[in-house]
Design an enzyme around this catalytic site. Sequence first.
Site, PDB file in Angstrom:
ATOM      1  N   SER A 134      -6.782  10.439   6.942  1.00 58.22           N
ATOM      2  CA  SER A 134      -5.342  10.550   7.151  1.00 58.22           C
ATOM      3  C   SER A 134      -4.758   9.158   7.375  1.00 58.22           C
ATOM      4  O   SER A 134      -5.271   8.156   6.856  1.00 58.22           O
ATOM      5  CB  SER A 134      -5.062  11.490   8.326  1.00 58.22           C
ATOM      6  OG  SER A 134      -3.686  11.698   8.483  1.00 58.22           O
ATOM      7  N   TYR A 148       3.961   8.521   0.933  1.00 60.71           N
ATOM      8  CA  TYR A 148       2.619   8.378   1.507  1.00 60.71           C
ATOM      9  C   TYR A 148       2.503   9.119   2.837  1.00 60.71           C
ATOM     10  O   TYR A 148       1.560   9.903   3.053  1.00 60.71           O
ATOM     11  CB  TYR A 148       2.317   6.895   1.697  1.00 60.71           C
ATOM     12  CG  TYR A 148       0.954   6.590   2.275  1.00 60.71           C
ATOM     13  CD1 TYR A 148      -0.192   6.647   1.493  1.00 60.71           C
ATOM     14  CD2 TYR A 148       0.820   6.230   3.617  1.00 60.71           C
ATOM     15  CE1 TYR A 148      -1.433   6.344   2.018  1.00 60.71           C
ATOM     16  CE2 TYR A 148      -0.416   5.924   4.158  1.00 60.71           C
ATOM     17  CZ  TYR A 148      -1.543   5.978   3.353  1.00 60.71           C
ATOM     18  OH  TYR A 148      -2.776   5.699   3.891  1.00 60.71           O
ATOM     19  N   LYS A 152       0.083  12.431   3.822  1.00 58.05           N
ATOM     20  CA  LYS A 152      -0.924  12.407   4.882  1.00 58.05           C
ATOM     21  C   LYS A 152      -0.611  13.454   5.970  1.00 58.05           C
ATOM     22  O   LYS A 152      -1.530  14.043   6.552  1.00 58.05           O
ATOM     23  CB  LYS A 152      -1.018  11.004   5.488  1.00 58.05           C
ATOM     24  CG  LYS A 152      -1.544   9.953   4.519  1.00 58.05           C
ATOM     25  CD  LYS A 152      -2.953  10.266   4.042  1.00 58.05           C
ATOM     26  CE  LYS A 152      -3.517   9.162   3.175  1.00 58.05           C
ATOM     27  NZ  LYS A 152      -4.912   9.388   2.757  1.00 58.05           N
TER      28      LYS A 152
END
Length: 251
Positions: A134, A148, A152
Amino acid sequence: MGKTVLVTGASKGIGKAIVEYLCDSGADIKVLGIARSLQDLQDLKSKFGSKFSFLCADITDEVAVGEFLASQLDGIDAVIANAGVLSPVQGVAHADTAQWKSLFDINFFSVVSLVARVLPQLKESKQGDVILVSSGASTKPYYAWGAYGASKAALNHFAQTLAFEEPQVRTVAIAPGVVNTQMQDEIRDRLGPSNMTPEALKRFTDLHEKGELLDPEVPAAVYANLALKGISPDINGKYLRYNDAQLAEYS
């Protein structure tokens, strides 16, 4: 009987360090690597021989990945989903949704596809483990990192979902800290200066200038030990940072 561990993004950075840690661990282990950099994968194969097998392909290529997994005679005991990209780095006002979707295909949907494919093998294992790489960006915003960070955050929720739905498999999502990898080079040299505010970029340039970026081997040891030792019940389904006290036995 030894373990078989599948590592994605295995040729560089944290992924490469994970492969090296696993193969050097002295454990009875087989490591399967998936990545796009052929020469780096071949170098790992030359170094570790029969301990390491690889597929050179994009992690989103479901046909190639499926054929590779089908060719493996041993079951898979653990998956370390490390492959990921940062780009596109762009503010929401300039969001190219096609690029955001492409990032999600790599960072999230490829993980869902891979885990769904190997779940039967993970269930057959004495204890199947899914370890998701992560990011701290999953819980706090960074300027122009919306795609992004959201991907995650989705991985963190996927860890919760797996832990809830699949009691025979344990799952955890771990943020690796700010690591000295190719991604950091791209942030400083290309993606950051043209897309991030000076204030947002300064954190990363300062860490580099002060020599405070983590060596890849530091978080790699945590990911590798989670696969070697197995995820403990008390962290099943959680999102944690690599240096959380709950991970002390895996450092």
